[in-house]
Write an enzyme that holds these catalytic residues in place. Structure first.
Site, PDB file in Angstrom:
ATOM      1  N   PHE A  95     -16.968 -14.163 -55.413  1.00 56.48           N
ATOM      2  CA  PHE A  95     -18.219 -14.803 -55.844  1.00 56.48           C
ATOM      3  C   PHE A  95     -19.328 -13.764 -55.821  1.00 56.48           C
ATOM      4  O   PHE A  95     -19.608 -13.158 -54.790  1.00 56.48           O
ATOM      5  CB  PHE A  95     -18.573 -15.970 -54.923  1.00 56.48           C
ATOM      6  CG  PHE A  95     -19.835 -16.691 -55.337  1.00 56.48           C
ATOM      7  CD1 PHE A  95     -19.788 -17.726 -56.257  1.00 56.48           C
ATOM      8  CD2 PHE A  95     -21.061 -16.328 -54.811  1.00 56.48           C
ATOM      9  CE1 PHE A  95     -20.947 -18.386 -56.653  1.00 56.48           C
ATOM     10  CE2 PHE A  95     -22.229 -16.973 -55.195  1.00 56.48           C
ATOM     11  CZ  PHE A  95     -22.171 -18.004 -56.119  1.00 56.48           C
TER      12      PHE A  95
ATOM     13  N   ASP B  55     -20.211  -5.871 -52.385  1.00 55.53           N
ATOM     14  CA  ASP B  55     -21.164  -6.975 -52.439  1.00 55.53           C
ATOM     15  C   ASP B  55     -21.316  -7.510 -51.019  1.00 55.53           C
ATOM     16  O   ASP B  55     -20.471  -8.234 -50.508  1.00 55.53           O
ATOM     17  CB  ASP B  55     -20.633  -8.060 -53.385  1.00 55.53           C
ATOM     18  CG  ASP B  55     -21.476  -9.333 -53.380  1.00 55.53           C
ATOM     19  OD1 ASP B  55     -22.363  -9.469 -52.510  1.00 55.53           O
ATOM     20  OD2 ASP B  55     -21.220 -10.213 -54.222  1.00 55.53           O
TER      21      ASP B  55
ATOM     22  N   LYS C 273     -29.646 -12.751 -49.250  1.00 55.47           N
ATOM     23  CA  LYS C 273     -29.605 -13.738 -48.172  1.00 55.47           C
ATOM     24  C   LYS C 273     -30.347 -13.249 -46.938  1.00 55.47           C
ATOM     25  O   LYS C 273     -31.555 -13.352 -46.836  1.00 55.47           O
ATOM     26  CB  LYS C 273     -28.163 -14.126 -47.859  1.00 55.47           C
ATOM     27  CG  LYS C 273     -27.445 -14.819 -49.026  1.00 55.47           C
ATOM     28  CD  LYS C 273     -26.071 -15.303 -48.635  1.00 55.47           C
ATOM     29  CE  LYS C 273     -25.326 -15.935 -49.811  1.00 55.47           C
ATOM     30  NZ  LYS C 273     -25.908 -17.176 -50.306  1.00 55.47           N
TER      31      LYS C 273
END
Length: 394
Positions: free
Chosen positions: A133, A218, A247
Site C-alpha cells: 500500500f 516506503d 503519518k
C-alpha cells in the site's frame, strides 16, 4: 445523536459510526455524547505522541504567530531546521517536504523515473509488492498491490510490476532493462502487518546495487519511531536510495517527506513542487516531534512498550487459541482463526476501545508511542473479555 441530515454534507467514502469525535488527549478520544475511547489506532499511526500533545500544540501556536506560509518560492527557517535534522539522523542528504504520505510516494516514483531516464536509458518500471500500500493518488494506487483495486479507476498508471513479499527470486525475475527501482514497505501495514525479513531486505539491497537500480523504502507507517527505531530500515542494517515518511512525522498535522541520497537527486526547477509543501507551520511541528522522539530513552521506551503489548497479545492468543502475533515496536497484529476482526473491532468500540480490523482475520494495533503500561493493560483486558465471548474459550 445528531440529526441524520447533519451527516449528509460529507461525501461517503468509508463506513463510519454515528459517533462524532470532539476532544482528544493522549491515548483517549471523547465523542459528542461524552463517551471516552482508548484509541489504539491513533489515526492509523498518525498521532505518534497521542491526541493534542503539548509539544505539537505549542509548536503550532508559536509558529502561527510568527509565519504560516511564505510560499515554496522562499526558504523558511523551520523547513531548513527539520530537513537538516532528518539528514543528520538518517543516511540521506536531501529532503523534499510534502503534505501526505501518498504525495511523498508520488514524488519518489517521479524521482526514480527521472533518474531512470537519465541513468538507465529511459528505464521507468518499478517493482513493487503484492498487497503493498503506497497511497490513494492514481500513481500510488497503481504501485500498490491491493487486489480489489485492480479494476478500479482504469486505466491505471503503467510501469509497476508486482511480486510477492520476501520472494527474492520473484524480484530477480522481474528486473529487466526498463527497471528503475524496487519499492516496498519494510512492514506491510494495510496488508495486516507483514514484515519484510531482515535477510530479504539485505539481499534486496545487494541485488539492487548489483543491477544498478534504486531501492525505495516506503516508511510512511513504519518511520518516526513506530517500529522501535527512528526508521525501520535501520533494523535491517541497510541504506535505501530513497525513503518516504508521513503519518508520524506530523503527529496529526499534514506533513510528509521524501528523502534521497545525493547521487539520486535529479529534479530540476519545475519538476516537483506543491503549494503547501515545507510550510513553516507544519515544519515547526515536525521539528518538535523529531526532538521528542530523539530525547534520551524515548525509543528504548517504545521498544519496551512494544514488547509489553506483544507479550500480552501472545498470552491472549494462547488463551483463546488464536494465531500469530507479528510486527515490530508499536505496530503489531493479532491473527484470528476465523474472519471475525470487524465484529471484534465493533464490539471493542462499543466498550470504549478502538482497534483496527486490517484484514477480516487480522486485528492491528498502533497506539501512541507514549502509551502507558496501564493503558496497554486496559486494552488487553477489554480484548480478553471480547475474545472469550466471540470464540467461546474458557
Amino acid at each position: 445523536m445528531l440529526d441524520e441530515s447533519a451527516y449528509q454534507a460529507l461525501m461517503s467514502i468509508t463506513k463510519r459510526p454515528a459517533s462524532v469525535m470532539v476532544y482528544g488527549s493522549g491515548s483517549w478520544l471523547t465523542d459528542h455524547e461524552g463517551k471516552r475511547y482508548l484509541d489504539f489506532i491513533q489515526g492509523w499511526a498518525v498521532n505518534c505522541l497521542g491526541h493534542s500533545p503539548r509539544v505539537v500544540v505549542e509548536a503550532l501556536s508559536n509558529q502561527a504567530s510568527r509565519l504560516i506560509s511564505p510560499s515554496p518560492a522562499f526558504y523558511n527557517d523551520q523547513a531548513l531546521r527539520l530537513a537538516n535534522q532528518l539528514v543528520v539522523h538518517s543516511c540521506f542528504q536531501r529532503v523534499f517536504f510534502a503534505s501526505s504520505g501518498a504525495e511523498a510516494n508520488e514524488g519518489a516514483i517521479k524521482l526514480a523515473r527521472k533518474w531512470g531516464a537519465l541513468h538507465r536509458n529511459g528505464a521507468y518500471q518499478i517493482v513493487t509488492m503484492e498487497n503493498g500500500f503506497h497511497g490513494r493518488t492514481l500513481a500510488t494506487m497503481s504501485a500498490s498491490g491491493k487486489p480489489h483495486w485492480e479494476k478500479l479507476f482504469e486505466p491505471k498508471v503503467p510501469g509497476f510490476i508486482k511480486v510477492p513479499l520476501n520472494d527474492l527470486d520473484a524480484v530477480v525475475g522481474s528486473i529487466g532493462p526498463e527497471t528503475a527501482a524496487v519499492m516496498l514497505e519494510p512492514v506491510q501495514g494495510e496488508a495486516g502487518v507483514i514484515p519484510a525479513s531482515r535477510e530479504y531486505l539485505q539481499a534486496l539491497r545487494r541485488l539492487t546495487r548489483d543491477k544498478g537500480i534504486l531501492l525505495i523504502c516506503d516508511e510512511v507507517q513504519t518511520g518516526m519511531g513506530r517500529t522501535g527505531t527512528l526508521f525501520a530500515y535501520q533494523q535491517a542494517g541497510i541504506e535505501p536510495d530513497i525513503m518516504t515518511l508521513g503519518k508520524g512525522i506530523g503527529a496529526g498535522v499534514p506533513l510528509a517527506a521524501l528523502l534521497a541520497k545525493e547521487e539520486v537527486c535529479c529534479f530540476e526547477p519545475g519538476d516537483q513542487g506543491g503549494t503547501y509543501n515545507g510550510n513553516p507551520l507544519m515544519a515547526a511541528v515536525g521539528c518538535a516531534v523529531l526532538e521528542e522522539l530523539l530525547r534520551p530513552g524515548f525509543l528504548e521506551r517504545v521498544r519496551e512498550l512494544g514488547e509489553t503489548l506483544r507479550y500480552g497479545l501472545l498470552q491472549l492468543s494462547r488463551k483463546h487459541r488464536l494465531g500469530e502475533v507479528r510486527g515490530a515496536g508499536l505496530l503489531l497484529a493479532l491473527v484470528l482463526p476465523q474472519p471475525k476482526a470487524e465484529a471484534i473491532a465493533e464490539l471493542a468500540r462499543e466498550r470504549g476501545l478502538i482497534v483496527n480490523a486490517a484484514r477480516p482475520e487480522v486485528l492491528r494495533f498502533m497506539p501512541a508511542l507514549n502509551v502507558t503500561i496501564d493503558e496497554i493493560a486496559v486494552c488487553l483486558g477489554i480484548l480478553d473479555q471480547i475474545l472469550g465471548e466471540v470464540f467461546e474459550t474458557a
